[in-house]
Design a protein around this motif. Structure first.
Motif, PDB file in Angstrom:
ATOM      1  N   LYS A  15       0.819  -1.213   0.000  1.00 47.45           N
ATOM      2  CA  LYS A  15       0.000   0.000   0.000  1.00 47.45           C
ATOM      3  C   LYS A  15       0.855   1.267   0.000  1.00 47.45           C
ATOM      4  CE  LYS A  15      -4.221   1.767   1.827  1.00 47.45           C
ATOM      5  NZ  LYS A  15      -5.566   1.489   1.687  1.00 47.45           N
ATOM      6  N   GLU A  61       0.362  10.442   3.676  1.00 48.39           N
ATOM      7  CA  GLU A  61      -0.853   9.764   4.130  1.00 48.39           C
ATOM      8  C   GLU A  61      -1.280  10.284   5.507  1.00 48.39           C
ATOM      9  OE1 GLU A  61      -3.658   8.662   3.765  1.00 48.39           O
ATOM     10  OE2 GLU A  61      -3.307   6.646   2.947  1.00 48.39           O
ATOM     11  N   LYS A  62      -2.581  10.152   5.794  1.00 47.58           N
ATOM     12  CA  LYS A  62      -3.091  10.531   7.119  1.00 47.58           C
ATOM     13  C   LYS A  62      -2.721   9.458   8.149  1.00 47.58           C
ATOM     14  CE  LYS A  62      -5.925  14.181   6.321  1.00 47.58           C
ATOM     15  NZ  LYS A  62      -5.095  14.744   5.210  1.00 47.58           N
ATOM     16  N   ASP A  69      -4.328   8.318  10.579  1.00 51.76           N
ATOM     17  CA  ASP A  69      -5.406   7.360  10.856  1.00 51.76           C
ATOM     18  C   ASP A  69      -5.394   6.176   9.891  1.00 51.76           C
ATOM     19  OD1 ASP A  69      -6.149   8.985  12.873  1.00 51.76           O
ATOM     20  OD2 ASP A  69      -8.171   9.412  12.150  1.00 51.76           O
ATOM     21  N   LYS A  70      -5.069   6.466   8.634  1.00 56.35           N
ATOM     22  CA  LYS A  70      -4.993   5.386   7.641  1.00 56.35           C
ATOM     23  C   LYS A  70      -3.814   4.472   7.941  1.00 56.35           C
ATOM     24  CE  LYS A  70      -8.077   6.932   4.504  1.00 56.35           C
ATOM     25  NZ  LYS A  70      -9.187   6.147   3.943  1.00 56.35           N
ATOM     26  N   LYS A 105      -4.528   2.195  10.777  1.00 56.65           N
ATOM     27  CA  LYS A 105      -5.418   1.089  10.398  1.00 56.65           C
ATOM     28  C   LYS A 105      -4.623  -0.079   9.821  1.00 56.65           C
ATOM     29  CE  LYS A 105      -9.072  -1.226   9.797  1.00 56.65           C
ATOM     30  NZ  LYS A 105      -9.784  -1.800  10.965  1.00 56.65           N
ATOM     31  N   GLN A 160     -13.456   0.426   9.333  1.00 58.44           N
ATOM     32  CA  GLN A 160     -12.732   1.572   8.789  1.00 58.44           C
ATOM     33  C   GLN A 160     -11.827   2.217   9.846  1.00 58.44           C
ATOM     34  OE1 GLN A 160     -13.076   2.378   5.382  1.00 58.44           O
ATOM     35  NE2 GLN A 160     -14.058   0.371   5.603  1.00 58.44           N
TER      36      GLN A 160
END
Length: 314
Positions: A20, A30-31, A33-34, A37, A295
């Motif tokens: 990814k 990227e954030k 939070d992502k 995850k 999510q």
DNA sequence: AACACGTGGAG
DNA sequence: TCTCCAAGTGT
């Protein structure tokens, strides 16, 4: 990812991550939070945040190029002596040591070091420096780590297959497991918590933990710590009522889970609950549809709570 | 210097 | 079930 985490555990996370986020820039932009995850379930979540910070620093201050000087690389967030040494030696073929737990144990045994005092750590490091100065520092670091993880293990050794068998002091003394001395752990406390599953139609209420500290930045079911004998239901009603600014109705207990961290154990009782009115949501508070729970990043303990009620099926 | 920081494998 | 411990780092 490998920090205090077994290689076998890391591999699937590593592959998902690289698939990814294959570049420094893809991570930096990227954030968090992502990223969390993707990291979910691996533990030590500050590693993820530190790595994010490190990539941003590489973009901002190093022109997007990974620094190849030990001191510069080590200044990145989350990079200590071990990682800096490992990257310098393995990636850049520079003669640095990469002393992880394995190397430390192996060389302590070879040198017959009982106590890992600061002075003895320096002896150990000096010995390794001489080894890597012959060249092939990356291979040497890798080999010593592998030796420690395969035949010179903490509580089981196979000295007959060890390349150090002729010179190893601990082997000579016929007491390999006695080196180095293992420091006894102190007992860890157990804490009690009460969590609440607050439903509204097909949604549940979740909130985000503080960015720093335990499980920083992960989401969770609202919960309170229960001290010395106070009543879970009373505390939930008081503390959550105060937090949400509305009356909280605590329903029946839905179940209980336990979970162990490195430094404490945790027992959590889960209660059903309702809010009398819809509170004005603050930052880090959300109603989430059951189907959207995946999510968000939750700790293992929270997933255990979810399993109690099988939220995915309502 | 000591402690915080997660989770799962292995015995 | 319990205990130890794993490619350490930040504070």
């Amino acid at each position: 990812m490998l920090q205090q985490t077994q290689v076998e555990t890391v591999i699937p996370y590593y592959e998902r991550w690289l698939n990814k986020y294959p570049t420094v820039n893809s991570v930096a932009s990227e954030k968090i939070d992502k990223l969390l995850k993707i990291w979910e379930g691996l533990g030590y979540y500050s590693r993820c945040r530190n790595f994010h910070e490190a990539t941003k620093e590489i973009i901002k201050s190093h022109n997007g190029v990974i620094p190849n000087q030990f001191g510069v690389f080590k200044s990145l967030k989350g990079v200590g002596n071990y990682i800096a040494g490992a990257v310098m030696s393995i990636a850049f073929n520079q003669p640095y040591v990469a002393i992880d737990g394995n190397q430390q144990r192996v060389i302590a045994r070879v040198l017959g070091i009982k106590n890992l005092t600061q002075r003895n750590r320096k002896r150990l490091s000096l010995y390794l420096s001489q080894l890597v100065n012959y060249g092939n520092s990356g291979d040497i670091n890798q080999a010593l780590m592998d030796l420690g993880s395969s035949i010179c293990k903490p509580r089981k050794v196979d000295c007959t297959h060890c390349p150090f068998r002729l010179t190893c002091k601990a082997h000579k003394f016929n007491d390999p497991l006695g080196y180095p001395i293992i420091i006894a752990k102190q007992k860890i406390p157990t804490k009690r918590f009460a969590a609440m599953l607050i439903r509204h139609k097909d949604n549940i209420f979740i909130n985000k933990r503080a960015e720093s500290g335990l499980l920083g930045g992960l989401w969770e079911l609202p919960n309170v710590e229960i001290h010395n004998g106070s009543k879970s239901k009373t505390l939930l009603k008081e503390k959550l009522g105060c937090r949400f600014g509305c009356e909280v109705k605590v329903g029946p207990k839905l179940g209980a889970i336990s979970h162990a961290f490195t430094h404490f154990k945790m027992n959590i009782d889960l209660f059903d609950g309702q809010l009398k009115i819809n509170p004005k949501l603050k930052t880090g508070e959300k109603w989430v549809a059951f189907s959207d729970i995946d999510q968000y990043a939750f700790s293992k303990a929270n997933h255990k709570l979810f399993e109690l009620v099988d939220v995915s099926n309502g």
